[in-house]
Design a protein around this motif. Structure first.
Motif, short mmCIF file in Angstrom:
data_model
loop_
_atom_site.label_atom_id
_atom_site.label_comp_id
_atom_site.label_asym_id
_atom_site.label_seq_id
_atom_site.Cartn_x
_atom_site.Cartn_y
_atom_site.Cartn_z
N ILE A 74 -4.34 5.28 10.02
CA ILE A 74 -5.58 4.76 9.44
C ILE A 74 -5.36 4.62 7.94
N ASP A 75 -5.86 3.50 7.39
CA ASP A 75 -5.64 3.17 5.98
C ASP A 75 -6.92 3.44 5.21
N THR A 76 -7.12 4.69 4.86
CA THR A 76 -8.33 5.08 4.13
C THR A 76 -8.13 6.47 3.54
N THR A 91 -2.83 6.09 2.24
CA THR A 91 -3.83 5.95 1.18
C THR A 91 -3.17 5.16 0.06
N ASN A 92 -3.95 4.75 -0.89
CA ASN A 92 -3.41 4.18 -2.13
C ASN A 92 -4.40 4.50 -3.24
N PRO A 93 -4.04 4.28 -4.51
CA PRO A 93 -4.95 4.66 -5.60
C PRO A 93 -6.32 3.98 -5.49
N SER A 94 -6.37 2.74 -4.99
CA SER A 94 -7.67 2.05 -4.88
C SER A 94 -8.54 2.75 -3.83
N LEU A 95 -7.92 3.15 -2.71
CA LEU A 95 -8.69 3.83 -1.65
C LEU A 95 -9.15 5.21 -2.11
N MET A 96 -8.33 5.89 -2.90
CA MET A 96 -8.71 7.21 -3.43
C MET A 96 -9.87 7.05 -4.42
N VAL A 115 5.88 10.32 0.45
CA VAL A 115 5.64 9.84 -0.92
C VAL A 115 5.70 8.30 -0.92
N LYS A 116 4.58 7.71 -1.35
CA LYS A 116 4.49 6.25 -1.35
C LYS A 116 4.88 5.73 -2.73
N VAL A 117 5.85 4.84 -2.75
CA VAL A 117 6.48 4.40 -4.00
C VAL A 117 6.43 2.87 -4.06
N PRO A 173 4.89 -3.98 4.31
CA PRO A 173 4.52 -5.35 3.97
C PRO A 173 2.99 -5.50 4.10
N PHE A 174 2.38 -6.17 3.10
CA PHE A 174 0.91 -6.33 3.05
C PHE A 174 0.51 -7.64 3.71
N ILE A 175 0.25 -7.62 5.00
CA ILE A 175 0.10 -8.91 5.68
C ILE A 175 -1.21 -9.63 5.37
N GLY A 176 -2.28 -8.89 5.17
CA GLY A 176 -3.57 -9.54 4.85
C GLY A 176 -3.49 -10.29 3.53
N ARG A 177 -2.84 -9.68 2.54
CA ARG A 177 -2.73 -10.34 1.24
C ARG A 177 -1.82 -11.56 1.31
N ILE A 178 -0.82 -11.52 2.23
CA ILE A 178 0.04 -12.70 2.41
C ILE A 178 -0.78 -13.82 3.06
N ALA A 219 3.16 -2.16 9.13
CA ALA A 219 2.32 -3.30 8.74
C ALA A 219 1.06 -2.80 8.05
N ALA A 220 0.85 -3.26 6.80
CA ALA A 220 -0.30 -2.80 6.01
C ALA A 220 -1.16 -4.00 5.61
N SER A 221 -2.28 -3.69 4.97
CA SER A 221 -3.25 -4.72 4.58
C SER A 221 -3.74 -5.48 5.83
N ILE A 222 -4.04 -4.68 6.84
CA ILE A 222 -4.55 -5.21 8.12
C ILE A 222 -6.04 -5.51 7.93
N ARG A 223 -6.47 -6.67 8.39
CA ARG A 223 -7.86 -7.07 8.16
C ARG A 223 -8.70 -7.14 9.42
N ASN A 224 -8.05 -7.19 10.60
CA ASN A 224 -8.83 -7.35 11.84
C ASN A 224 -8.01 -6.90 13.05
N CYS A 265 1.22 0.36 12.52
CA CYS A 265 0.20 -0.50 11.95
C CYS A 265 -0.77 0.42 11.23
N THR A 266 -1.03 0.21 9.94
CA THR A 266 -2.04 1.05 9.29
C THR A 266 -3.29 0.22 9.07
N CYS A 267 -4.40 0.71 9.62
CA CYS A 267 -5.58 -0.15 9.77
C CYS A 267 -6.84 0.52 9.25
O1 G3P Z 1 -2.00 -0.18 2.86
C1 G3P Z 1 -2.23 -1.14 1.87
C2 G3P Z 1 -3.59 -1.67 2.03
O2 G3P Z 1 -4.53 -0.68 1.78
C3 G3P Z 1 -3.93 -2.87 1.24
O3 G3P Z 1 -4.98 -3.45 1.93
O4 G3P Z 1 -6.93 -4.86 2.25
O5 G3P Z 1 -6.34 -4.01 -0.05
O6 G3P Z 1 -4.97 -5.77 1.05
P1 G3P Z 1 -5.85 -4.59 1.25
#
Ligand code: G3P
Length: 217
Positions: A5-7, A27-32, A86-88, A132-137, A166-171, A186-188
């Motif tokens: 889960i990506d949160t 997680t990432n800094p934006s989610l935190m 550790v995410k780099v 890889p950030f597939i939603g942003r691609i 696979a990250a940046s999953i949107r659906n 898949c992180t969703c």
């Molecule tokens: O795991 C990376 C992810 O959180 C980025 O997602 O929706 O901000 O492109 P998003």
């Protein structure tokens, strides 16, 4: 395929974990920041809280961008719990730091990956996961899932052990397509995981079964 889960939201992590199908958290800094967490102590405690809910890999991202800073920060994050990864970021010093973490037995997730070339570098450095950030691609008019397929193919044919995350999953369809092309993880967002449940014929069929069952009482 593993489900992460990506949160950084503890309620959503608990809800996904209660389903019994959760294999980890990213997680990432934006989610935190979205959770209103402020200050180093609070950040470290939040990661500890996540690790107490989920006894599986939890990606915690560094915010340093120089080799020494990334290593120092990564060591502190890794000391929180054995499940911390550790995410780099995919930058020059990031690759150097991933190699250092690999040599010192610390798991890594190379993030902000948008090309197969970047994914090859991350694998050469020994990253445990590549993200890889597939939603942003998709947002940029390319097909993010094509990149997952390309990286999965390269890793398998070259014998790399790095897992394609696979990250940046949107659906929910993103999840299905990633499974189809061989993503390891898949992180969703929770909404996309729950989206997999949905089909109108399931709802109609269940309503009919329940109505018929009533007639048998
Ligand atoms: O795991 C990376 C992810 O959180 C980025 O997602 O929706 O901000 O492109 P998003």
């Amino acid at each position: 395929m593993k489900f992460f889960i990506d949160t950084a939201n503890l309620d959503q992590i608990r809800e996904a974990n209660d389903l019994g199908i959760l294999d980890g958290v990213t997680t990432n800094p934006s989610l935190m920041a979205k959770e209103g967490i402020k200050g180093t102590e609070a950040i470290l405690k939040h990661y500890k809280d996540i690790c107490e809910i989920v006894q599986n890999p939890v990606s915690a991202e560094v915010i340093s961008t120089d080799f020494a800073g990334i290593v120092e920060e990564g060591k502190k994050l890794a000391a929180i719990d054995p499940n911390i990864v550790v995410k780099v970021p995919m930058i020059k010093d990031g690759i150097k730091a991933i190699k250092w973490f690999t040599d010192n037995g610390i798991k890594t997730n190379c993030t902000l990956v948008f090309s197969a070339g970047q994914a090859i570098l991350a694998a050469k450095a020994g990253a445990t996961y590549v993200s890889p950030f597939i939603g942003r691609i998709d947002d940029s008019n390319w097909d993010g899932v094509d990149l997952i397929a390309q990286i999965a193919h390269i890793y398998r044919s070259q014998g790399f052990n790095t897992q394609v995350l696979a990250a940046s999953i949107r659906n929910a369809l993103h999840i299905v397509r990633c499974a189809e092309v061989g993503a390891d993880v898949c992180t969703c967002p929770l909404s996309s995981i729950l989206g997999l449940l949905k089909h109108p014929l399931t709802d109609l069929g269940l309503a009919q079964f329940l109505a018929d069952a009533k007639n048998m009482q």
